[in-house]
Design a protein around this motif. Sequence first.
Motif, PDB file in Angstrom:
ATOM      1  N   PRO A 431       0.855  -1.202   0.000  1.00  0.00           N
ATOM      2  CA  PRO A 431       0.000   0.000   0.000  1.00  0.00           C
ATOM      3  C   PRO A 431       0.883   1.242   0.000  1.00  0.00           C
ATOM      4  O   PRO A 431       2.049   1.191   0.425  1.00  0.00           O
ATOM      5  CB  PRO A 431      -0.782  -0.130   1.307  1.00  0.00           C
ATOM      6  N   ASN A 432       0.337   2.364  -0.450  1.00  0.00           N
ATOM      7  CA  ASN A 432       1.108   3.613  -0.397  1.00  0.00           C
ATOM      8  C   ASN A 432       1.533   3.930   1.027  1.00  0.00           C
ATOM      9  O   ASN A 432       2.628   4.457   1.250  1.00  0.00           O
ATOM     10  CB  ASN A 432       0.273   4.770  -0.951  1.00  0.00           C
ATOM     11  N   ALA A 433       0.665   3.660   1.979  1.00  0.00           N
ATOM     12  CA  ALA A 433       1.004   3.868   3.381  1.00  0.00           C
ATOM     13  C   ALA A 433       0.177   2.919   4.236  1.00  0.00           C
ATOM     14  O   ALA A 433      -0.954   2.575   3.874  1.00  0.00           O
ATOM     15  CB  ALA A 433       0.742   5.314   3.806  1.00  0.00           C
ATOM     16  N   LEU A 434       0.763   2.491   5.351  1.00  0.00           N
ATOM     17  CA  LEU A 434       0.068   1.617   6.291  1.00  0.00           C
ATOM     18  C   LEU A 434       0.042   2.297   7.652  1.00  0.00           C
ATOM     19  O   LEU A 434       1.092   2.624   8.216  1.00  0.00           O
ATOM     20  CB  LEU A 434       0.751   0.250   6.381  1.00  0.00           C
ATOM     21  N   LEU A 435      -1.165   2.530   8.157  1.00  0.00           N
ATOM     22  CA  LEU A 435      -1.370   3.199   9.434  1.00  0.00           C
ATOM     23  C   LEU A 435      -1.974   2.219  10.430  1.00  0.00           C
ATOM     24  O   LEU A 435      -2.637   1.255  10.038  1.00  0.00           O
ATOM     25  CB  LEU A 435      -2.325   4.386   9.265  1.00  0.00           C
ATOM     26  N   MET A 436      -1.759   2.475  11.717  1.00  0.00           N
ATOM     27  CA  MET A 436      -2.389   1.680  12.771  1.00  0.00           C
ATOM     28  C   MET A 436      -2.990   2.609  13.812  1.00  0.00           C
ATOM     29  O   MET A 436      -2.455   3.693  14.073  1.00  0.00           O
ATOM     30  CB  MET A 436      -1.374   0.749  13.448  1.00  0.00           C
ATOM     31  N   TRP A 437      -4.088   2.161  14.407  1.00  0.00           N
ATOM     32  CA  TRP A 437      -4.624   2.847  15.578  1.00  0.00           C
ATOM     33  C   TRP A 437      -3.917   2.326  16.824  1.00  0.00           C
ATOM     34  O   TRP A 437      -3.375   1.197  16.818  1.00  0.00           O
ATOM     35  CB  TRP A 437      -6.128   2.610  15.675  1.00  0.00           C
ATOM     36  N   PRO A 438      -3.890   3.100  17.908  1.00  0.00           N
ATOM     37  CA  PRO A 438      -3.099   2.697  19.081  1.00  0.00           C
ATOM     38  C   PRO A 438      -3.445   1.324  19.644  1.00  0.00           C
ATOM     39  O   PRO A 438      -2.552   0.597  20.091  1.00  0.00           O
ATOM     40  CB  PRO A 438      -3.412   3.805  20.096  1.00  0.00           C
ATOM     41  N   GLY A 439      -4.733   0.945  19.640  1.00  0.00           N
ATOM     42  CA  GLY A 439      -5.122  -0.344  20.198  1.00  0.00           C
ATOM     43  C   GLY A 439      -5.107  -1.478  19.203  1.00  0.00           C
ATOM     44  O   GLY A 439      -5.518  -2.601  19.536  1.00  0.00           O
ATOM     45  N   ALA A 440      -4.636  -1.232  17.972  1.00  0.00           N
ATOM     46  CA  ALA A 440      -4.684  -2.249  16.921  1.00  0.00           C
ATOM     47  C   ALA A 440      -3.664  -3.355  17.158  1.00  0.00           C
ATOM     48  O   ALA A 440      -2.639  -3.157  17.819  1.00  0.00           O
ATOM     49  CB  ALA A 440      -4.439  -1.593  15.563  1.00  0.00           C
ATOM     50  N   ARG A 441      -3.976  -4.517  16.568  1.00  0.00           N
ATOM     51  CA  ARG A 441      -3.073  -5.674  16.648  1.00  0.00           C
ATOM     52  C   ARG A 441      -3.036  -6.336  15.277  1.00  0.00           C
ATOM     53  O   ARG A 441      -4.043  -6.375  14.571  1.00  0.00           O
ATOM     54  CB  ARG A 441      -3.568  -6.695  17.681  1.00  0.00           C
ATOM     55  N   ALA A 442      -1.876  -6.893  14.935  1.00  0.00           N
ATOM     56  CA  ALA A 442      -1.742  -7.650  13.692  1.00  0.00           C
ATOM     57  C   ALA A 442      -0.711  -8.735  13.896  1.00  0.00           C
ATOM     58  O   ALA A 442       0.349  -8.498  14.487  1.00  0.00           O
ATOM     59  CB  ALA A 442      -1.332  -6.732  12.546  1.00  0.00           C
ATOM     60  N   SER A 443      -1.033  -9.930  13.421  1.00  0.00           N
ATOM     61  CA  SER A 443      -0.123 -11.056  13.627  1.00  0.00           C
ATOM     62  C   SER A 443      -0.573 -12.222  12.765  1.00  0.00           C
ATOM     63  O   SER A 443      -1.651 -12.202  12.168  1.00  0.00           O
ATOM     64  CB  SER A 443      -0.113 -11.481  15.104  1.00  0.00           C
ATOM     65  N   ALA A 444       0.269 -13.256  12.730  1.00  0.00           N
ATOM     66  CA  ALA A 444      -0.066 -14.456  11.958  1.00  0.00           C
ATOM     67  C   ALA A 444      -1.241 -15.196  12.568  1.00  0.00           C
ATOM     68  O   ALA A 444      -2.011 -15.850  11.863  1.00  0.00           O
ATOM     69  CB  ALA A 444       1.146 -15.365  11.856  1.00  0.00           C
ATOM     70  N   SER A 445      -1.388 -15.113  13.888  1.00  0.00           N
ATOM     71  CA  SER A 445      -2.494 -15.800  14.555  1.00  0.00           C
ATOM     72  C   SER A 445      -3.000 -14.945  15.704  1.00  0.00           C
ATOM     73  O   SER A 445      -2.271 -14.106  16.246  1.00  0.00           O
ATOM     74  CB  SER A 445      -2.053 -17.164  15.088  1.00  0.00           C
ATOM     75  N   ALA A 446      -4.243 -15.192  16.090  1.00  0.00           N
ATOM     76  CA  ALA A 446      -4.893 -14.358  17.097  1.00  0.00           C
ATOM     77  C   ALA A 446      -4.287 -14.507  18.478  1.00  0.00           C
ATOM     78  O   ALA A 446      -4.498 -13.648  19.334  1.00  0.00           O
ATOM     79  CB  ALA A 446      -6.382 -14.678  17.143  1.00  0.00           C
ATOM     80  N   ASP A 447      -3.529 -15.587  18.727  1.00  0.00           N
ATOM     81  CA  ASP A 447      -2.994 -15.810  20.079  1.00  0.00           C
ATOM     82  C   ASP A 447      -1.590 -15.234  20.259  1.00  0.00           C
ATOM     83  O   ASP A 447      -0.930 -15.515  21.262  1.00  0.00           O
ATOM     84  CB  ASP A 447      -3.013 -17.300  20.415  1.00  0.00           C
ATOM     85  N   ALA A 448      -1.124 -14.410  19.325  1.00  0.00           N
ATOM     86  CA  ALA A 448       0.186 -13.774  19.480  1.00  0.00           C
ATOM     87  C   ALA A 448       0.144 -12.822  20.671  1.00  0.00           C
ATOM     88  O   ALA A 448      -0.870 -12.151  20.903  1.00  0.00           O
ATOM     89  CB  ALA A 448       0.564 -13.024  18.213  1.00  0.00           C
ATOM     90  N   PRO A 449       1.219 -12.724  21.448  1.00  0.00           N
ATOM     91  CA  PRO A 449       1.218 -11.822  22.613  1.00  0.00           C
ATOM     92  C   PRO A 449       1.114 -10.362  22.192  1.00  0.00           C
ATOM     93  O   PRO A 449       1.562  -9.966  21.108  1.00  0.00           O
ATOM     94  CB  PRO A 449       2.569 -12.109  23.281  1.00  0.00           C
ATOM     95  N   ASP A 450       0.513  -9.548  23.068  1.00  0.00           N
ATOM     96  CA  ASP A 450       0.288  -8.141  22.757  1.00  0.00           C
ATOM     97  C   ASP A 450       1.580  -7.406  22.435  1.00  0.00           C
ATOM     98  O   ASP A 450       1.612  -6.539  21.546  1.00  0.00           O
ATOM     99  CB  ASP A 450      -0.410  -7.443  23.930  1.00  0.00           C
ATOM    100  N   GLU A 451       2.671  -7.719  23.166  1.00  0.00           N
ATOM    101  CA  GLU A 451       3.922  -6.993  22.927  1.00  0.00           C
ATOM    102  C   GLU A 451       4.495  -7.271  21.532  1.00  0.00           C
ATOM    103  O   GLU A 451       5.256  -6.478  20.991  1.00  0.00           O
ATOM    104  CB  GLU A 451       4.967  -7.329  23.993  1.00  0.00           C
ATOM    105  N   GLU A 452       4.081  -8.379  20.925  1.00  0.00           N
ATOM    106  CA  GLU A 452       4.527  -8.695  19.565  1.00  0.00           C
ATOM    107  C   GLU A 452       3.556  -8.150  18.526  1.00  0.00           C
ATOM    108  O   GLU A 452       3.970  -7.615  17.495  1.00  0.00           O
ATOM    109  CB  GLU A 452       4.651 -10.216  19.411  1.00  0.00           C
ATOM    110  N   ALA A 453       2.260  -8.285  18.785  1.00  0.00           N
ATOM    111  CA  ALA A 453       1.242  -7.922  17.798  1.00  0.00           C
ATOM    112  C   ALA A 453       0.809  -6.466  17.889  1.00  0.00           C
ATOM    113  O   ALA A 453       0.161  -5.964  16.976  1.00  0.00           O
ATOM    114  CB  ALA A 453       0.017  -8.823  17.971  1.00  0.00           C
ATOM    115  N   GLY A 454       1.164  -5.765  18.969  1.00  0.00           N
ATOM    116  CA  GLY A 454       0.655  -4.424  19.208  1.00  0.00           C
ATOM    117  C   GLY A 454       1.290  -3.361  18.335  1.00  0.00           C
ATOM    118  O   GLY A 454       2.338  -3.550  17.700  1.00  0.00           O
TER     119      GLY A 454
END
Length: 499
Positions: A431-454
């Motif tokens: 994408p031209n740019a990728l933004l995140m909101w402060p509480g957003a999470r992204a990871s390969a799986s939903a059980d990734a720890p917050d400190e990694e996915a945050g």
Amino acid sequence: MKQPGSEKSAAAPELQPCGDAYLRARDLLRTRRAEALLGGTEKARKLHRSRGQMLPRERIEALLDPGSPFLEIGQLAGADMYEGVPPGATIITGVGKVCGRWCMLIVNDATVKGGTMFGMTTKRHTRAQLFAWQHRLPCITMVQSGGGFLPDLANIFPDEGQAGSIMYNQVKMSAEGIAQIALVHGPSTAGGAYIPALCDEVVIIRNQGAMFLGSPQLVFAATGEVVDIEPLGGAEMHSKVSGVTDHIADDDAHALSITRQIVEHLGEPPRLRWTRAEAERPCVDQTQLAGDRGGGDAGRADCREMLARLVDAGRFQEFKQLHGPTLVCGFARIEGFEVGIIAGNGELSAQAGAKGAHFIELCAQRDIPLVFLADSPGFAASDRHGQETVGKHGAKLLNATANADVPKFTVITGSVHGAAYYALGGRSFKPNALLMWPGARASASADAPDEEAGALNWARQLWCDMVVEPEDTRTILAQLLDMAGRVPARPTEFATFRM
């Protein structure tokens, strides 16, 4: 409220207040941003000023047009990665207006480790260059760097996306007519000397700026010869003898004034290729946007509630509303810019994949930019009843997202996982740019720890360009759309869709 035709207001019920997790994430990010804005230690900043120099962010403010926004890219890069280095990785990169023209500013922060380059410094620098290249923005580099941090050489020297790519990107952009301008504010060694030498025009400051491959200290260590900075690589020598520099300035303010004059003579500024309508406020207060996403996967709200607070007047012309409802697609305007919106609204089904590909194809045909609002637990399992074709139709969506050659912007608003992250405009899908909101999470799986996915970790690693607060999203997207709309349209060629 009904609107003409099939366009209608998005749903706008009251949202739940922000959760504690979101507020903690927001406050932490605000603290880290403040650290980045401050730069080096108080001692380092005082030393910098004692030399008669403006601080790096003061230089940025003086160069930009009065009132111009400065859209910083990678502000939290390298946070907590290097001892004594605040978020930002010893460099400042971002876009603002100079003489009415969007320009990319790349600024060494000599108050942090003398502007020495670490691995994340080169990654942030090259990311800024690629953004500038994509949007054909002149690059203005303010140079004052001690060169590479030798213990981190493996992350600086050999690979693509490191120091060599900085030089490659400069000359390739210059070859395409994308202006490369440098200001030499202080001593700049090794790679720091090559960067201005590869630019189209260079400004150097008398009795302050200097460029040399080996510093006076290195010359003495190698040869025993004592040599001063000025004859080795100072402003007078480079302006009179080597010819590497084109303009000589008396101080920082003078150099910035000369730079504005250079930008003023870059030719006709590019025009917007779209007709921008008059902006209208959303139908619901934007300050409620944060309540839509408190972080984590629980309690995911219907994305239409968010759209009512994000798009002009809340008007959203939804496409295939009853088909594939876990992906919401439709046309709207953001600050007057027409956009196609693709919003995750649950687990992506086969129907959702096919619908998303169809909608992206329409936007590509019409030269309508795409805004992805990424929030999805992933694609539905293919062994469920009626989901035998999820792989095939999910591949269509991936194909369309990757190949649509219109401006694409991704905002991770909630939690997005697995292949849904790619399908909804993840970083590797460019994408031209990728933004995140402060509480957003992204990871390969939903059980990734917050400190990694945050969001903080994503910003530190430069997996996203910036973390933005929800109520600022409209303004920032409008600025990004304005830049993207000044680049000529390109035709889209899709790969084979497996029918």
